[in-house]
Design an enzyme around this catalytic site. Structure first.
Site, PDB file in Angstrom:
ATOM      1  CD  GLU A 227      -7.502  -1.234  -3.135  1.00 58.18           C
ATOM      2  OE1 GLU A 227      -8.676  -0.855  -3.279  1.00 58.18           O
ATOM      3  OE2 GLU A 227      -6.992  -1.437  -2.018  1.00 58.18           O
TER       4      GLU A 227
ATOM      5  N   GLY B  86       2.508   4.572   1.903  1.00 55.16           N
ATOM      6  CA  GLY B  86       2.994   4.910   3.238  1.00 55.16           C
ATOM      7  C   GLY B  86       4.445   4.536   3.439  1.00 55.16           C
TER       8      GLY B  86
ATOM      9  CB  ILE C 151       5.297   0.596   7.069  1.00 55.41           C
ATOM     10  CG1 ILE C 151       5.542   1.222   8.444  1.00 55.41           C
ATOM     11  CG2 ILE C 151       5.478  -0.919   7.140  1.00 55.41           C
ATOM     12  CD1 ILE C 151       4.582   0.770   9.527  1.00 55.41           C
TER      13      ILE C 151
ATOM     14  N   GLY D 119       0.824  -1.201   0.000  1.00 60.53           N
ATOM     15  CA  GLY D 119       0.000   0.000   0.000  1.00 60.53           C
ATOM     16  C   GLY D 119       0.854   1.244   0.000  1.00 60.53           C
TER      17      GLY D 119
ATOM     18  CG  LEU E  83      -5.859   3.856  12.330  1.00 57.50           C
ATOM     19  CD1 LEU E  83      -7.229   4.515  12.228  1.00 57.50           C
ATOM     20  CD2 LEU E  83      -4.760   4.886  12.125  1.00 57.50           C
TER      21      LEU E  83
ATOM     22  N   GLY F  19      -9.109  -2.414   0.581  1.00 54.58           N
ATOM     23  CA  GLY F  19      -9.015  -3.846   0.295  1.00 54.58           C
ATOM     24  C   GLY F  19      -8.378  -4.645   1.410  1.00 54.58           C
TER      25      GLY F  19
END
Length: 443
Positions: free
Chosen positions: A243, A222, A224, A220, A318, A341
């Site tokens: 995705e 970000g 990390i 994704g 989170l 997703g």
């Protein structure tokens, strides 16, 4: 068929295009950077057309459009969101947008069923790259749900922009399928990588150590995921089924780390649903037939994911409770982002032969107290805050990673999960977590 004549007949100003909207229409805007900003900038024009009870559905809009905060549009245009950002969180507090709980592979179908029940016409608005000589425009950088709507007969209104790359897959829209075109030359939205932290790097190393050669990866956006990608540079024969196609995936392809040779599904191709990034990323994707943009109903389907070999999904959270429930989209009852997703890629990874699913996050977060002093809190908690949306259930959680290590929860009972998660929590909170686990009877 005179292709150019069809194109010219459909050219309109933003106001003319919006004049096609009727009472009770349900407008789906393309996701993120694929949104038709040249049209959405003029949404307040609906106040002049006399329409009522129109609904706008967005997904991670990247621009703060004035219409999102215009109380004069109440009764004319309401707003549903599938994935919030900072601006939609603000609009939500103003009472001008509401989130739709969703899973990415089923939310469109369910919303269209609701529209049919309510007697609403489906409308799709998106940005496309220019028409080719055969009469096809490309949905460019977002194929999340746009083509599904077009195939279902939605009224199709497009912004045509030469700054958007031409992509392949579920992206080819013929001019005969289009109701209106608005030409623009605005710059394509850019998002450049930000430097990741030492904590991110540590988490990235933990995850990369568990990624085998020949794995198919989903990353994704970000810090990390960026750190993970950097640590994957020593791997071989990786594949991409994701995705979001990210900047770091270009690095892996150009380094020869990703060759898509042993995926087991769409060998030789990188598969994604949308993208957003730098100009370098868009240039890489332009007219590149090795990258296929597919509907998220395909890319995020756990069954489809399971057909890939050694699928690795990497997502964020989170907060997580001591049984493994992951709250990834809300802070308490406050909507923060969206499911996206995550839940489906978590499930799909574990359906894949040799697959692994990771939920990764920093062990702590900070917030200011009433006096303005920073306080540190654990993201691993005995119980989630009241109102928290559980994005990934404890039934599905697999690997959990913080800067303090890896907890593999697959198949563990609750007593063992508690200990595994406490061991990767920040040391200053571990004793309290053990005491809270005993207090609440979590065992």
């Amino acid at each position: 068929m005179d292709i150019q004549k069809l194109y010219d007949e459909r050219k309109k100003t933003p106001q003319e295009a919006l004049s096609l909207i009727k009472d009770h229409d349900y407008i789906f805007s393309a996701q993120a950077a694929g949104e038709p900003a040249a049209i959405l900038d003029h949404l307040q024009y609906l106040k002049e057309t006399g329409v009522k009870d129109v609904v706008l559905n967005t997904c991670l809009p990247i621009k703060a459009y004035p219409a999102f905060h215009d109380h004069e549009l109440e009764g004319i245009l309401s707003h549903n969101g599938w994935f919030f950002n900072a601006d939609l969180r603000k609009a939500n507090q103003e009472g001008l947008v509401s989130a739709i709980p969703q899973s990415s592979t089923s939310v469109l179908r369910k919303r269209m069923q609701r529209n049919a029940y309510e007697g609403r016409r489906n409308v799709v608005m998106a940005t496309v790259s220019p028409m080719d000589k055969f009469g096809y425009l490309s949905l460019s950088i977002s194929a999340i749900y746009e083509m599904d709507l077009i195939k279902a007969g939605a009224l199709t209104i497009l912004e045509v922009n030469p700054n958007f790359p031409r992509t392949f897959g579920d992206t080819q829209v013929h001019i005969s399928q289009v109701a209106a075109l608005v030409e623009s030359d605005r710059p394509i939205p850019l998002a450049n990588l930000q430097p990741y932290t030492e904590k991110d790097a540590t988490i990235g190393k933990y995850i990369a150590d568990l990624v085998e050669d020949g794995s198919t990866i989903q990353l994704g956006i970000g810090n990390i995921p960026n750190a993970v990608a950097h640590e994957l540079m020593s791997k071989k024969h990786l594949g991409i089924h994701t995705e979001m196609f990210t900047e770091t995936m270009v690095d892996l392809i150009e380094a020869g780390v990703v060759d898509n040779s042993v995926k087991g599904l769409y060998d030789g191709y990188s598969v994604c649903s949308f993208t957003m990034g730098s100009q370098r990323l868009y240039d890489f994707l332009d007219n590149n037939p090795s990258v296929l943009f597919k509907s998220c109903g395909f890319t995020n389907d756990p069954y489809t994911i399971g057909l890939n070999n050694k699928f690795v999904s990497i997502n964020a959270a989170l907060a997580m409770d001591l049984t493994g429930q992951a709250a990834s989209e809300s802070i308490g009852a406050r909507q923060w982002s969206g499911t996206g997703g995550q839940s489906e890629t978590v499930q799909g990874a574990q359906m894949s032969k040799g697959g692994k699913s990771f939920l990764a996050f920093h062990s702590t977060y900070t917030k200011k107290d009433a006096e303005g002093n920073e306080q540190e809190f654990s993201k691993i908690v005995p119980v989630l805050a009241p109102g928290s949306a559980v994005t990934t259930s404890r039934n599905d959680v697999d690997y959990v990673v913080t800067e303090y290590g890896v907890a593999w929860l697959r198949g563990l009972n609750i007593r063992d999960r508690v200990e595994a998660l406490i061991n990767i929590a920040h040391p200053q909170f571990r004793d309290q977590l053990r005491a809270d686990a005993k207090k609440y009877g979590i065992q």
